[in-house]
Design a protein around this motif. Structure first.
Motif, short mmCIF file in Angstrom:
data_model
loop_
_atom_site.label_atom_id
_atom_site.label_comp_id
_atom_site.label_asym_id
_atom_site.label_seq_id
_atom_site.Cartn_x
_atom_site.Cartn_y
_atom_site.Cartn_z
N TRP A 21 1.16 -0.85 -0.02
CA TRP A 21 0.05 0.36 0.08
C TRP A 21 0.88 1.35 0.13
CZ3 TRP A 21 -4.87 -0.37 4.27
CH2 TRP A 21 -5.57 -1.43 3.85
N PRO A 22 0.31 2.20 -0.15
CA PRO A 22 1.27 3.62 -0.52
C PRO A 22 1.08 4.13 0.65
CG PRO A 22 -1.28 3.93 -1.40
CD PRO A 22 -0.87 2.88 -1.25
N PRO A 23 1.50 4.92 1.14
CA PRO A 23 1.88 5.55 2.62
C PRO A 23 0.36 5.97 3.76
CG PRO A 23 3.63 6.09 2.12
CD PRO A 23 3.20 5.68 0.51
N ALA A 24 -0.18 6.97 2.51
CA ALA A 24 -1.28 7.06 2.85
C ALA A 24 -2.73 6.47 3.24
CB ALA A 24 -1.98 8.12 1.30
N ALA A 25 -2.38 5.14 2.51
CA ALA A 25 -3.59 4.62 2.95
C ALA A 25 -3.33 3.90 3.87
CB ALA A 25 -3.83 2.75 1.81
N ARG A 26 -2.24 2.68 4.55
CA ARG A 26 -1.26 2.56 5.31
C ARG A 26 -1.55 3.47 6.38
NH1 ARG A 26 2.94 1.33 4.12
NH2 ARG A 26 4.33 3.00 4.82
N ALA A 27 -0.97 5.32 6.68
CA ALA A 27 -2.29 5.97 7.98
C ALA A 27 -3.31 6.04 7.95
CB ALA A 27 -1.48 7.71 6.91
N ALA A 28 -4.34 5.85 6.48
CA ALA A 28 -5.50 6.59 7.13
C ALA A 28 -5.84 4.76 7.75
CB ALA A 28 -6.15 5.78 6.05
N LEU A 29 -5.26 4.18 7.35
CA LEU A 29 -6.54 2.56 8.02
C LEU A 29 -5.41 2.37 9.77
CD1 LEU A 29 -7.51 -0.76 8.45
CD2 LEU A 29 -4.95 -0.88 7.86
N ILE A 30 -4.78 3.22 10.06
CA ILE A 30 -4.40 3.35 11.43
C ILE A 30 -4.88 4.14 11.93
CG2 ILE A 30 -2.44 3.57 12.61
CD1 ILE A 30 -2.00 0.53 11.77
N THR A 31 -5.71 5.32 11.20
CA THR A 31 -6.05 6.81 12.06
C THR A 31 -7.80 6.12 11.89
OG1 THR A 31 -4.94 7.79 10.87
CG2 THR A 31 -7.31 8.76 11.34
N LEU A 32 -8.48 5.26 11.33
CA LEU A 32 -9.40 4.39 11.72
C LEU A 32 -9.59 3.45 12.40
CD1 LEU A 32 -12.16 3.61 9.89
CD2 LEU A 32 -11.37 2.44 8.84
N LEU A 33 -8.95 2.71 12.53
CA LEU A 33 -8.57 1.69 13.74
C LEU A 33 -8.58 2.53 14.92
CD1 LEU A 33 -6.67 -1.31 12.34
CD2 LEU A 33 -8.96 -1.36 12.06
N GLY A 34 -7.81 3.96 15.13
CA GLY A 34 -7.45 4.17 16.54
C GLY A 34 -8.78 5.40 16.46
N ALA A 35 -9.84 4.99 15.72
CA ALA A 35 -10.72 6.56 16.35
C ALA A 35 -11.73 6.72 17.24
CB ALA A 35 -11.21 6.31 14.63
N GLY A 36 -11.21 5.65 17.84
CA GLY A 36 -12.67 4.85 19.44
C GLY A 36 -13.59 4.75 18.60
N PRO A 37 -14.69 5.42 19.35
CA PRO A 37 -16.57 5.16 19.11
C PRO A 37 -16.79 5.44 17.62
CG PRO A 37 -16.02 6.87 20.96
CD PRO A 37 -14.31 6.37 20.09
N GLY A 38 -15.66 6.42 16.92
CA GLY A 38 -16.68 6.52 15.81
C GLY A 38 -16.12 5.13 14.54
N LEU A 39 -15.29 3.81 14.87
CA LEU A 39 -14.55 3.37 14.14
C LEU A 39 -15.98 2.07 13.53
CD1 LEU A 39 -12.56 1.08 12.96
CD2 LEU A 39 -12.02 0.39 15.01
N VAL A 40 -16.26 1.90 14.54
CA VAL A 40 -17.28 0.37 14.07
C VAL A 40 -18.11 1.30 13.36
CG1 VAL A 40 -19.62 -0.83 15.09
CG2 VAL A 40 -17.26 -0.63 16.89
N ALA A 41 -19.61 1.66 13.86
CA ALA A 41 -20.56 2.48 12.91
C ALA A 41 -19.87 2.91 11.04
CB ALA A 41 -21.28 3.79 13.11
#
Length: 769
Positions: A365-385
């Motif tokens: 993956w490009p770095p932007a995609a990898r960074a977005a995945l980690i941001t998504l996983l670490g977002a807290g309550p908003g992740l599941v929805a």
């Protein structure tokens, strides 16, 4: 009864399960599918129309399943006898209802004028929804159509005002019945995502608020109706809960290859319905709150929230500059990350565009995609929805092709509250609470998402608990994902280690003696360094929280923390921590001695065989579960220390417990008779018990592991059996997994011969039986 009076009743005459065909209703065979449902509706329409000639100004109207022409094989009849103030309804109505009851059909009925029906609908939103299904069956067609048209028009004018009350009622129902997508025995009608929710979507669509019944929802609805048809046919009566013993039979009737396939399909359809209803509620909220503001140029107001992502009308949409001939492959992940971090939903049109036009991600993956995945996983309550929305539109499959295999995979162990895919996402969410406790929070989040990815593979079922099963099977899969997203080799290896060892800490903490140097050395060798140790500790807590309340407790957390502390010392210094010294008051005080703490019971008595069994039995008598037990002999006196918790949440009377312990360890015959009688009356049930031996797992003992059904007094019976067989128990660890236990006993002495092991195992199995 005067013409303006209405009557409401619900009832079933005797012989409710009788075959209505015997009384003239034909075509009610318990077939499956839309055509069969329509045939049943046609047959009931014809039969009801012939029951009784209706005078002018009177009409028979069907609501509910018959009104929608979705008749289940053993469903109810919901009928309204509508009249225009015609006298004599008191005599007419029973003449219509009694033949229906006599035919063995369940009937919900009412007698109303048009004005009365509309008045009730004005005050009761459930009645208002029911009238949307009103359909003419017999009698005065014009009168029936008048009610149908007026009720629909009234709903369209008042829906926005009535939806909050409907939402409140719906939330109460969800709390009572749970989420169909994650239930092993869900109610396909009442649970969240079930047939009742489709009715709400139909009502919202009728009001013109949004296109709630999209093709995916319609397809899910038809499949859920088929499931209910098959369930009725399988059981032979009206039932809406898909219980475990009927699952395979229902699957067979639907042409599916097993109960798990059925559960996965039901879960997928329920999630489709739930997601559509969430979207519909939001559309109603926007209309009610007056969103949709526009600027001076007449365009909707838009607020940038992330690169290529803007907010419009409370939803996230793509910036105009992001929509081009060659979209960025990482854009779907970046939109998902923005949704999770802001807590705003992704607009349906944006999801559809991403599903149609977002190109596949390259590998790595490009770095932007990898960074977005980690941001998504670490977002807290908003992740599941955010994840659920992306999954409904197929975006997650583009990120992780492995997701197709695990989507909606049921987990049959009762401690799990979610399907496998949702459990993994929930674990990542729970891991976000511990990112400040570790050196590599990004790897913790990714490890949480991938830790159980090996479940569902041959030999590693979704409810497997053995580290050698799904933990080992998941390593190559997790490493492949980590490689694809572009992690360096060392981090790929660490992800694989987290997956392989994610059950190590709870298994060792609950099944092994933490004071034994062999235990600590073995864990330290497998973990390797403190960075991995901290990641595993955080992952264990996140995994347990995502699993459900039964997977964690204060004592389990303390045991794991104690293990982590001892292993950390070994890794930092290279020295194994010394075992704790016994309580001086127990070693030096008068005998017998009993010390009660918040979660500990310590006993000192004259040295004799069977003391551990006596203490364990006495604790069971006072409804205390033993979590761990240690026995030692110091200067000729026996010491027994137990960690305990109340079996039913209520602590025992400390005075009575202390008195019974003193009498029991002193050899009081009456107490020991009570112990033996209570233990024999509390035998377990279920699958046969099993004994497993472990070599080189302790410094000075052989380890016997018993896996059996949980039961009060089990520890007492087994320790008695071991004592009578001549084995000396120096420690015991008790791990509860739902309705089962894994009890580990440290037997003093060398590794016994095969015949001796067989004799001890037989004694233990007989006691556990």
């Amino acid at each position: 009864m005067t013409p303006s009076t209405r009557s409401d009743a619900s009832g079933t005459r005797p012989s409710a399960d009788a075959d209505p065909q015997a009384d003239g209703v034909t075509g009610l065979s318990p077939g499956i599918g839309e055509a069969a449902r329509h045939r049943r509706a046609d047959a009931l329409d014809g039969w009801l129309g012939r029951l009784l000639p209706l005078p002018p100004g009177v009409a028979l109207i069907a609501v509910g399943g018959l009104g929608r022409r979705q008749c289940a094989p053993y469903g109810d009849l919901d009928l309204v006898l509508l009249h225009a103030g015609v006298p004599g309804m008191d005599e007419l109505a029973p003449r219509l209802w009694y033949p229906i009851w006599d035919a063995g059909l369940r009937l919900d009925h009412s007698v109303r004028t048009v004005a009365e029906a509309l008045s009730v609908a004005q005050d009761d939103v459930k009645v208002a929804l029911g009238l949307l299904d009103a359909r003419y069956v017999a009698g005065d067609r014009a009168l029936a159509e008048s009610l149908s048209h007026t009720a629909t028009d009234h709903w369209r004018r008042t829906a926005l005002r009535q939806l909050p009350a409907l939402r409140e009622i719906t939330t109460v129902r969800w709390q009572a019945h749970g989420e169909l997508a994650f239930l092993l025995e869900g109610d396909v009608k009442e649970a969240a995502g079930g047939l009742r929710d489709v009715g709400i979507l139909r009502a919202i669509a009728t009001a013109g608020i949004t296109d709630a019944l999209r093709p995916a929802v319609r397809a899910a609805h038809l499949r859920l109706l088929d499931v209910r048809d098959a369930l009725h046919r399988q059981v032979g009566r009206r039932v809406d809960r898909l219980v475990a013993q009927e699952r395979d039979g229902v699957a067979g009737l639907l042409g599916l290859d097993g109960g798990d396939t059925l559960l996965r399909r039901v879960a997928g359809d329920a999630r489709t319905v739930s997601h559509a209803l969430d979207d519909a509620w939001r559309a109603a909220d926007r209309l009610r709150s007056g969103r949709g503001r526009r600027g001076a140029d007449g365009r909707p107001l838009r607020r940038p929230v992330a690169r290529d992502v803007v907010e419009q009308d409370g939803e996230l949409v793509l910036a105009r500059t992001a929509i081009g001939a060659r979209p960025d492959p990482s854009i779907s992940l970046r939109v998902a990350a923005a949704a999770a971090t802001t807590g705003l939903p992704i607009a349906r049109a944006t999801c559809e565009w991403l599903a149609a036009y977002c190109p596949p991600l390259p590998a790595p993956w490009p770095p932007a995609a990898r960074a977005a995945l980690i941001t998504l996983l670490g977002a807290g309550p908003g992740l599941v929805a955010a994840w659920e929305t992306c999954d409904r539109y197929g975006l997650v499959d583009g990120w992780l092709p492995e997701w197709t295999r695990i989507r909606s995979l049921p987990q049959h162990n009762p401690v799990h509250r979610f399907t496998l895919d949702r459990h993994l996402v929930q674990t990542a969410f729970e891991a976000s609470r511990h990112t400040r406790d570790v050196d590599r929070p990004d790897l913790l989040l990714l490890g949480g998402l991938l830790h159980d990815i090996g479940k569902g593979l041959p030999g590693a079922g979704p409810d497997a608990h053995e580290p050698a099963d799904h933990s080992t099977a998941g390593v190559p899969l997790a490493e492949a994902v980590a490689t694809r997203i572009g992690l360096p080799d060392a981090e790929v290896t660490l992800i694989g280690r987290l997956v392989r060892l994610h059950l190590l800490l709870p298994d060792v903490a609950t099944r092994r003696d933490l004071t034994d140097p062999v235990t600590i050395a073995g864990v330290a060798e497998r973990v390797g360094d403190t960075t991995t140790l901290d990641l595993l500790h955080a992952l264990v807590r996140a995994d347990a929280a995502a699993t459900g309340p039964a997977a964690w407790s204060g004592w389990k957390g303390r045991l794991i923390a104690e293990l982590v502390g001892r292993v950390r010392t070994a890794l930092d210094t290279g020295e194994l921590p010394a075992p704790p010294a016994p309580d001086p008051a127990l070693v030096a005080g008068p005998l017998p001695a009993v010390h009660l703490g918040e979660d500990r019971v310590s006993v000192a008595a004259a040295d004799r065989r069977g003391l551990l069994a006596t203490v364990a039995g006495c604790l069971a008598l006072h409804r205390l579960e033993v979590i761990s037990a240690d026995a030692a002999t110091v200067d000729g006196r026996a010491l027994v220390e137990c960690r305990v918790q109340p079996r039913y949440g209520l602590a025992p009377d400390p005075i009575a417990l202390s008195a019974d312990l003193r009498r029991a360890v002193s050899g009081d015959v009456s107490v020991n008779q009570r112990l033996r009688g209570r233990a024999l009356a509390a035998r377990g049930s279920g699958a046969a018990a099993r004994v497993v031996w472990h070599r080189a797992a302790a410094t000075d003992a052989v380890v016997l592991e018993l896996r059996a059904a949980d039961a009060a007094g089990l520890l007492y019976r087994v320790t008695c059996a071991l004592d009578e067989a001549g084995a000396l128990v120096r420690a015991a660890r008790i791990a509860t997994l739902g309705g089962d236990v894994v009890d580990t006993f440290y037997l003093v002495g060398g590794w016994p011969a095969d015949a001796e092991r067989a004799r001890l195992a037989a004694a233990v199995l007989a006691a556990a039986g």
